[in-house]
Design a protein around this motif. Structure first.
Motif: not given
Length: 837
Positions: A1-24
């Motif tokens: 598994m490409d480490i670059v893709l995994v790192t990018t996905f995990i970083a994107a998850l933190f963006l989702v986590i940050g956006a989820a609170e104001p959305l909620a």
């Protein structure tokens, strides 16, 4: 598994986590529900892009998402300890103990009942082996702490309701995981009809072993943190290692519950940490764990939700019926406990009352989440579980989790609103009006000073002051003239405000290190009791809490018993030193409350209430002074050492403030300031060390101060001090009851007692004795003796008293004087060889 893709996905998850609170917040939905929906959408999208021919550009991303190494152990060993540990660090243990019966019932009994209910209902409806059905019951019986805690912190739920559900969710994982492990073993071994007795018999070992492991790990970690006291990052790093090591050791080495080990470790650190770590370090530790738990809670939800589309790929129409059976059976089992067992325990006075609206909210608040999905994932990962059972377990657990998150989680706020649990009580409404009035009055004074400092236009100031004054007058009038608030409630409001300010004062004293961190939790706990006592019992409740704060507790009496019977003086010395420091801290805080009564409460509630509060406050000060004076009389040198230590710590605090002011004014450079603080820290560490209290030496000095023993030599005094037993009694406690055999004589070291016999009453104080007449006259006691203040008594048994009487002329004179007061012939009482002319 490409480490670059995994790192990018995990970083994107933190963006989702940050956006989820104001959305909620915008959608008025719980934060965890939004995370679950987003996770499901991401997982479903990945499956869609892999299966569709619309585009191949996103296939690498979809493959990375679906190929993430998400295993059940990741949830159980990485995320779960983080959430449990942080939750225990933030718990108010005293308040949680008020509801320990309903919490344990929901955490243990409800899990067993739900497991059995779901298991047998599913066995009847599906035809699956009973072991597999009970395995499903164990998986779905645990409420998820990350789901429950996040939702209840995001809505206006009553604090007691949140405490009960949070406590349940923290503890029921151990019971559910224990049952899961047992039934998983039965399924893998092919045992179709297991015995429930085997499962329940392991509970004590799992819980006791986990609790001991967690306690031991926390105690060792606290010792290590204390050694690293000057290095904050080392302390924080040690705290991060603690829950994971406790979990692994309990699960892999002891064979106990890792969940209980983490909870026990967190509770132990919660109790011990504030007294062993610097205040700022403890604050930073709590803040670090708040951040870690926020990330862990969000990741556990979103990663678990990613698995849901994959686990539901093989769902069939018949599976929806089984999901309905599981849902109905789980809710019915929870309802039996809430509306059957808990009211019965309340009727038997084994549990505090849990009101019906609370029980309805608890019923609907039993959400399942990542823990349930992790256990189901563990089943689907095991090659020793038949494929058919893997599929059914995965689908049923996932379907039920979705129902609780989407159906229950999204409607929980509405349920609480319909039950009226989000509305303030009349007394809280009045308290809010009081807060508004006090705040506005303070703001007006600050605004007036600000306008003077900035020399603003008089016309603007006059117009704005008029508008603000009208609002303030309305607020004050609402606070003073509310027709729906009785005088009794006004007293309650004043007491709540006074106790709240007392708590704020304590926090300020702790921050400036006037009150040591060791005493902070105890003093704050007493302040919490005052607030709760005033809120629930008004004036009487406040007074009960105030008396309790200066009373001798059971632990103190147990320590006295250990010292007198087994000569183990360590616990008594430590608790006596704590009592000294506690009383000194209370006196320091109480003396600052009078200004608050005059400056704030009097302006809102008037002179009548402020005079009443001053009277109550003066009684508390008198009680603290009396208890402190008793200890001074008992341990004269030690009180002086503690007061000297207090002065040294105050001087160091003022010295640090002067250095900081010079640094801000540019009078000293950063290098000089750092060097000065290093020197100050070493002197502060020495000043924080509490002087040692030697009970044995102090008791000899105490006995020496009794005029009754003035004629004894040093050797006799030492032997006598060893013969005495110490007894601590609270005000109002009966020391000697009527019609009991006389076996001991009591000498009053501190405090006072009241004797009542034949309609007569008299009082005795420090240095006097009682109980000798009944022994010398060889009669049953006809006198009842009660303590009228917290008192320390030295107790001497009959044989030693008689021997001492033969040797001590001063004691013989005291016996004669006491006999003459009662009209008794002393010659007939004293031994023949002890008569004096």
């Amino acid at each position: 598994m490409d480490i670059v893709l995994v790192t990018t996905f995990i970083a994107a998850l933190f963006l989702v986590i940050g956006a989820a609170e104001p959305l909620a917040a915008r959608l008025q939905l719980p934060y965890s529900v939004i995370l679950a929906i987003l996770g499901i959408c991401i997982g479903a999208s990945a499956i869609f892009f892999l299966q569709t021919e619309l585009t191949d550009a996103l296939n690498p991303v979809a493959e990375a998402i679906l190929g993430l190494p998400i295993r059940s152990n990741v949830f159980l060993y990485v995320f779960l300890p983080t959430l449990l540990f942080q939750a225990t660090l933030g718990m108010n243990l005293r308040r949680m103990m008020d509801d320990w019966v309903p919490i344990l019932v929901m955490a243990v009994v409800a899990v067993v009942v739900a497991t059995i209910s779901v298991g047998y209902a599913l066995s009847w409806a599906s035809g699956l082996p009973l072991a597999a059905c009970l395995l499903v019951g164990a998986i779905v019986s645990t409420t998820d702490p990350s789901a429950v805690v996040s939702i209840f912190r995001s809505i206006s739920a009553p604090r007691r309701l949140a405490r009960i559900i949070e406590g349940e969710s923290l503890l029921n994982d151990a019971a559910a995981i224990a049952l899961f492990g047992l039934f998983m073993g039965f399924v893998m071994l092919g045992v179709p009809n297991p015995s429930l007795a085997d499962a329940l018999a392991r509970f004590p070992l799992l819980i006791a072993g986990g609790a001991f492991t967690g306690w031991l790990a926390a105690r060792l970690s606290v010792r290590l943190m204390a050694l690293f006291g000057g290095h904050e990052l080392a302390v924080l790093s040690t705290s991060v290692a603690l829950p994971y090591l406790a979990y692994v050791v309990a699960e892999q080495s002891v064979g106990a519950s890792g969940v209980i080990a983490v909870v026990a470790a967190g509770l132990t650190l919660n109790l011990v940490g504030p007294g062993r770590l610097p205040p700022q370090t403890w604050t930073n530790l709590r803040e670090l764990w708040d951040v870690l738990a926020h990330w862990a809670g969000a990741l556990i939800f979103i990663l678990a939700a990613l698995l849901i589309p994959r686990m539901l790929e093989e769902v069939r129409i018949a599976d929806f019926v089984l999901i309905g059976v599981v849902t109905l059976a789980a809710i019915a089992a929870r309802a039996i406990i809430l509306f059957g067992l808990l009211p019965l325990l309340t009727l038997l006075r084994l549990s505090p009352t849990v009101e019906r609206p609370y029980r309805v909210a608890i019923l609907w608040g039993g959400l399942r989440g990542a823990v349930t999905l992790a256990l189901a994932l563990a089943v689907t990962e095991s090659f020793r579980v038949p494929d058919g059972i893997q599929r059914v377990v995965g689908i049923l657990a996932t379907g039920f989790t979705l129902f609780t998150l989407i159906a229950q989680g999204s409607t929980l706020r509405w349920i609480i609103t319909r039950l009226g649990l989000d509305r303030l009580s009349p007394i809280d409404e009045a308290l809010s009006r009081q807060v508004i009035a006090v705040a506005l009055q303070t703001v007006r004074e600050d605004v007036a000073r600000t306008t003077e400092n900035y020399d603003l236009s008089r016309e603007i100031v006059r117009s704005e002051a008029k508008r603000f004054g009208e609002r303030l007058d309305d607020a004050v009038k609402a606070a003073e003239d509310s027709t729906d608030i009785l005088d009794r409630d006004r007293v309650t409001l004043g007491l709540i405000a006074l106790a709240g300010h007392e708590r704020d004062t304590i926090l300020a004293k702790v921050r400036e290190r006037t009150i040591s961190a060791r005493m902070a939790e105890q003093v704050l706990s007493d302040a919490d009791r005052l607030i709760e006592g005033a809120r629930t019992g008004g004036r009487n409740g406040y007074n009960r809490a105030a008396r309790r704060s200066v009373a001798y507790g059971r632990g103190f009496r147990a320590a006295g018993f250990l010292q007198s019977r087994f000569h183990i003086s360590g616990p008594l010395a430590r608790m006596t030193a704590d009592r000294f420091e506690l009383l000194l801290s209370q006196r320091l805080v109480l003396r600052d409350l009078g200004a608050f009564i005059d400056g704030r409460i009097r302006r809102i509630h008037g002179r009548r209430l402020s005079d009443l509060l001053h009277e109550l406050l003066s009684r508390r000060v008198e009680a603290v002074e009396t208890a402190l004076e008793g200890l001074r009389l008992q341990y004269p040198g030690y009180a002086e050492e503690l007061e000297r230590r207090f002065i040294r710590r105050t001087a160091l605090r003022l010295e640090e403030r002067e250095y900081a002011a010079m640094r801000e004014d540019g009078l000293i450079e950063a290098e000089i300031y750092t060097k000065l603080l290093e020197d100050l820290a070493s002197r502060r560490a020495a000043a924080e060390e509490r002087p040692h209290l030697d009970i044995a030496l102090q008791r000899i000095e105490l006995v020496r101060q009794f005029p009754l023993f003035a004629d004894l030599d040093d050797a006799s005094l030492k032997r006598l001090s060893q013969a005495f037993r110490t007894r601590y009694v609270n005000a109002g406690e009966t020391v000697v009851s009527k019609d009991t055999d006389a076996k001991s004589v009591f000498f009053i070291a501190s405090g006072a007692v009241e004797l009542e016999t034949a309609g007569q009453t008299w009082r005795l104080g420090r240095g006097e004795m009682f109980g000798q007449m009944a022994i010398l006259m060889k009669k049953t006691r006809r006198t009842e003796v009660r303590s009228i203040a917290p008192s320390t008594l030295l107790v001497l048994d009959e044989a030693r008293f008689v021997r001492l009487l033969n040797r001590s002329g001063a004691l013989q004179d005291a016996v004669r004087a006491s006999a003459e007061k009662r009209g008794i012939d002393a010659v007939t009482l004293l031994p023949a060889n002890s008569h004096r002319p």
